[in-house]
Design an enzyme around this catalytic site. Sequence first.
Site, short mmCIF file in Angstrom:
data_model
loop_
_atom_site.label_atom_id
_atom_site.label_comp_id
_atom_site.label_asym_id
_atom_site.label_seq_id
_atom_site.Cartn_x
_atom_site.Cartn_y
_atom_site.Cartn_z
N LYS A 125 -17.57 -12.22 24.88
CA LYS A 125 -18.52 -12.99 25.13
C LYS A 125 -19.43 -12.80 23.66
CE LYS A 125 -18.97 -11.29 29.78
NZ LYS A 125 -18.28 -10.15 29.76
N HIS B 160 -13.45 1.23 32.17
CA HIS B 160 -13.95 0.93 30.93
C HIS B 160 -15.65 0.98 30.90
CE1 HIS B 160 -14.11 -2.62 34.03
NE2 HIS B 160 -15.12 -3.33 32.92
N VAL B 161 -15.88 1.01 29.77
CA VAL B 161 -17.47 1.42 29.36
C VAL B 161 -17.96 0.11 28.47
CG1 VAL B 161 -19.13 3.11 28.30
CG2 VAL B 161 -16.81 3.91 29.42
N HIS B 162 -19.10 -0.27 29.21
CA HIS B 162 -19.70 -1.41 28.19
C HIS B 162 -20.54 -0.67 27.04
CE1 HIS B 162 -18.55 -4.46 31.24
NE2 HIS B 162 -18.46 -3.42 32.04
N SER C 277 -15.42 -5.27 37.15
CA SER C 277 -14.73 -6.96 37.41
C SER C 277 -13.32 -6.80 37.41
CB SER C 277 -15.35 -7.70 36.04
OG SER C 277 -14.86 -7.05 34.76
N ASP D 281 -16.28 -7.29 23.26
CA ASP D 281 -16.05 -8.13 23.96
C ASP D 281 -15.97 -9.81 23.95
OD1 ASP D 281 -17.11 -9.96 26.65
OD2 ASP D 281 -16.67 -7.93 27.30
#
Length: 145
Positions: free
Chosen positions: A17, A87-89, A82, A15
């Site tokens: 971030k 999608h998978v975090h 979002s 990501d």
Amino acid sequence: YEDPDAAQGFMLHPDLKWDQKQASELYCLAICHNRDLRSVRDLRQEHLPLLENIKTKSCQCIQDKYGVTQDKLRIYLHYQPSYYHLHVHFTHVDLFGAGQNVGKAILLEDVINNLAIDPDYYLKSTLSYTLGSEMDLYKAMQAQL
């Protein structure tokens, strides 16, 4: 990493971030290739092989590349997401943020379990979630008051 399979494939990437320097701040996303899957609401029991594939291959890739084992990962989906492309975090358990809280995150293990019990769980289930004051839906609701 990419699994190119059209039905069960996905891309895993860090990501934006995460600066990729501290493993304890790991944050990766797995984005499925199937564009018909927009959120957890679209998942059915037939998607269990996709979810298992994402979990297994992503955990192995993260361990191989970053040295973080599966027991140190928090794996979840957002509801509401979002953006509407499933999608998978994958985050390190030591990383804390608002997106991992109850009312936003649903653990992948829970999604898999729920779909194994009821093929249409996310079609029928009531899903509670929190709204941030900057979200468009919150602003629209406030305008009606």
